[in-house]
Design a protein around this motif. Structure first.
Motif, PDB file in Angstrom:
ATOM      1  N   GLU A  73       0.907  11.660   4.806  1.00 14.87           N
ATOM      2  CA  GLU A  73       0.574  11.299   5.768  1.00 14.87           C
ATOM      3  C   GLU A  73       0.634  12.986   6.777  1.00 14.87           C
ATOM      4  O   GLU A  73      -0.638  13.032   7.398  1.00 14.87           O
ATOM      5  CB  GLU A  73       1.344  10.134   6.753  1.00 14.87           C
ATOM      6  N   GLN A 117      -4.599   9.546  -3.167  1.00 15.31           N
ATOM      7  CA  GLN A 117      -4.355   8.699  -1.866  1.00 15.31           C
ATOM      8  C   GLN A 117      -5.737   7.569  -1.472  1.00 15.31           C
ATOM      9  O   GLN A 117      -5.922   6.504  -0.868  1.00 15.31           O
ATOM     10  CB  GLN A 117      -4.255   9.544  -0.635  1.00 15.31           C
ATOM     11  N   LEU A 176       1.573   9.274  -5.606  1.00 13.66           N
ATOM     12  CA  LEU A 176       1.106  10.319  -5.264  1.00 13.66           C
ATOM     13  C   LEU A 176       2.855  11.169  -5.901  1.00 13.66           C
ATOM     14  O   LEU A 176       2.558  12.998  -6.122  1.00 13.66           O
ATOM     15  CB  LEU A 176       2.006  10.776  -3.903  1.00 13.66           C
ATOM     16  N   THR A 224       0.877  -1.132  -0.314  1.00 11.87           N
ATOM     17  CA  THR A 224       0.050   0.180  -0.121  1.00 11.87           C
ATOM     18  C   THR A 224       0.618   0.779   0.074  1.00 11.87           C
ATOM     19  O   THR A 224       0.275   1.967  -0.678  1.00 11.87           O
ATOM     20  CB  THR A 224      -1.177   0.155   1.216  1.00 11.87           C
ATOM     21  N   LEU A 225       2.118   1.266   0.695  1.00 14.17           N
ATOM     22  CA  LEU A 225       2.986   2.798   0.666  1.00 14.17           C
ATOM     23  C   LEU A 225       3.818   2.441  -0.427  1.00 14.17           C
ATOM     24  O   LEU A 225       3.731   3.649  -0.949  1.00 14.17           O
ATOM     25  CB  LEU A 225       4.100   2.496   2.018  1.00 14.17           C
ATOM     26  N   CYS A 226       4.326   1.724  -1.123  1.00 11.83           N
ATOM     27  CA  CYS A 226       4.823   1.737  -2.421  1.00 11.83           C
ATOM     28  C   CYS A 226       3.458   1.796  -3.520  1.00 11.83           C
ATOM     29  O   CYS A 226       3.768   3.022  -4.434  1.00 11.83           O
ATOM     30  CB  CYS A 226       4.821   0.764  -2.745  1.00 11.83           C
ATOM     31  N   GLU A 227       2.502   1.505  -3.178  1.00 17.40           N
ATOM     32  CA  GLU A 227       1.584   2.797  -4.364  1.00 17.40           C
ATOM     33  C   GLU A 227       0.893   3.681  -3.811  1.00 17.40           C
ATOM     34  O   GLU A 227       0.976   4.925  -5.344  1.00 17.40           O
ATOM     35  CB  GLU A 227       0.086   1.287  -4.328  1.00 17.40           C
ATOM     36  N   ILE A 228       0.531   4.471  -2.859  1.00 16.14           N
ATOM     37  CA  ILE A 228       0.417   5.779  -2.588  1.00 16.14           C
ATOM     38  C   ILE A 228       1.614   6.246  -2.815  1.00 16.14           C
ATOM     39  O   ILE A 228       1.469   6.668  -3.742  1.00 16.14           O
ATOM     40  CB  ILE A 228      -0.063   5.921  -1.189  1.00 16.14           C
ATOM     41  N   ASP A 229       2.756   5.854  -2.655  1.00 20.60           N
ATOM     42  CA  ASP A 229       4.300   6.444  -3.626  1.00 20.60           C
ATOM     43  C   ASP A 229       3.749   6.826  -4.730  1.00 20.60           C
ATOM     44  O   ASP A 229       4.962   7.812  -5.512  1.00 20.60           O
ATOM     45  CB  ASP A 229       5.415   5.415  -3.201  1.00 20.60           C
ATOM     46  N   GLY A 231       5.640  11.808  -1.371  1.00 21.80           N
ATOM     47  CA  GLY A 231       5.547  10.675  -0.741  1.00 21.80           C
ATOM     48  C   GLY A 231       4.199  10.386   0.266  1.00 21.80           C
ATOM     49  O   GLY A 231       3.650  10.992   0.550  1.00 21.80           O
ATOM     50  N   ALA A 232       4.882   9.244   0.127  1.00 22.32           N
ATOM     51  CA  ALA A 232       3.037   8.677   1.570  1.00 22.32           C
ATOM     52  C   ALA A 232       3.281   9.304   2.526  1.00 22.32           C
ATOM     53  O   ALA A 232       2.261   9.847   3.068  1.00 22.32           O
ATOM     54  CB  ALA A 232       3.730   6.838   1.959  1.00 22.32           C
ATOM     55  N   SER A 233       4.992   9.760   2.942  1.00 16.62           N
ATOM     56  CA  SER A 233       4.487   9.853   4.708  1.00 16.62           C
ATOM     57  C   SER A 233       4.549  11.723   4.730  1.00 16.62           C
ATOM     58  O   SER A 233       4.119  12.095   5.354  1.00 16.62           O
ATOM     59  CB  SER A 233       6.699   9.856   5.153  1.00 16.62           C
TER      60      SER A 233
END
Length: 132
Positions: free
Chosen positions: A43, A119, A32, A24-29, A38-40
């Motif tokens: 967030e 996201q 975006l 999921t983090l990779c997909e969000i990265d 990036g995901a962070s």
């Protein structure tokens, strides 16, 4: 044997959670990246948008530490990058000089609003797989 089977199921469940999280983090990265985030990064913007709904509202950086899965130093660097990009502003707490406030800028709030649906679409898609 039953204990080993229960432990094995627990281990498999844990690894499934880690796998979903990583994918999921990779997909969000990926989703975006065209927006320069990036995901962070997202967030932090998302927490700030929900914690401080009005432009100019501030949040203590210390309040973000437990909510963003980064070390305090990594979070400080991330906030520094967001500030450099004009998405957040930092200021020192007048009552406690050790404290630092952070607030979304208008540009940060606009970018958050633009990428929020992106996201959330990734979350819906990735977490729906988990529910099946």
């Amino acid at each position: 044997m039953a204990v080993k089977t229960a432990d094995l199921r627990l281990e498999e469940q844990w690894r499934d959670i880690l796998s979903v999280h990583a994918r999921t983090l990779c997909e969000i990265d990926r989703a975006l990246h065209p927006h320069g985030l990036g995901a962070s990064d997202f967030e932090v913007l998302d927490i700030l948008a929900s914690e401080s709904p009005e432009t100019g509202d501030q949040c203590r950086v210390q309040n973000l530490v437990g909510r963003v899965h980064l070390s305090q130093s990594a979070l400080s660097r991330l906030i520094g990058r967001l500030e450099k990009d004009g998405l957040v502003e930092r200021s020192v707490c007048a009552e406690d000089r050790r404290g630092v406030w952070v607030a979304l800028t208008r540009k940060g709030r606009e970018l958050h609003g633009e990428v929020l649906p992106v996201q959330r679409a990734v979350l819906r898609r990735m977490l729906a797989v988990r529910e099946r």
